[in-house]
Design an enzyme around this catalytic site. Sequence first.
Site, PDB file in Angstrom:
ATOM      1  NE  ARG A  66       2.042  -4.626   1.276  1.00  0.00           N
ATOM      2  CZ  ARG A  66       1.066  -3.814   0.958  1.00  0.00           C
ATOM      3  NH1 ARG A  66       1.035  -3.269  -0.221  1.00  0.00           N
ATOM      4  NH2 ARG A  66       0.109  -3.529   1.811  1.00  0.00           N
ATOM      5  CD  GLU A 103      -6.534   1.123   5.676  1.00  0.00           C
ATOM      6  OE1 GLU A 103      -5.666   0.791   4.857  1.00  0.00           O
ATOM      7  OE2 GLU A 103      -6.289   1.258   6.880  1.00  0.00           O
TER       8      GLU A 103
END
Length: 178
Positions: A66, A103
């Site tokens: 993105r 994460e």
Amino acid sequence: MSLDPTLVSDLQAVLRDVPDFPKPGIVFKDITPMLADPRLFGRVVNAMSAPFRGQHITKVVGVESRGFLLGAPIALALEAGFVPARKPGKLPHKRIVERYSLEYGADGVEMHEDAILKDERILVVDDVLATGGTADATGRLVTRLGGQIVGYTFLITLDFLEGAKRLGPDKVTSLLSF
């Protein structure tokens, strides 16, 4: 960075949270409704570019995937070149890699060895700043190639994950914080 409150509310109205994507426990911030609105998308590109106008940015590095969607028009707005930072094995020419933790796992990012020249002024762009692992790895690649990081810009910062601390808060801008 001072933002038009209308832009913030317009973004908040269209961005979607997608729970448990790509893994259970992760809340994915879906920016595709913003991309589908050409006026809003243009306002976002202008707002993300604004803090870096006049800073002599020579290249904008967009982080897969993105970051490509935001980085390429930001590069045009800043009259700079565009460099893709990709997942390993996606670039066709000689490349360097940097590994990192994120994460929800581990990964790597690559750039072509000749993508950035010594002392070029670089802006790193991505959609979301979470822990900062991907952006930090991208910044390390830029530095290894001889570039100077002028800043990092994101559409969204997830403040509770403290990624800006990892990158240097004085170099990080974003339009929205959660």
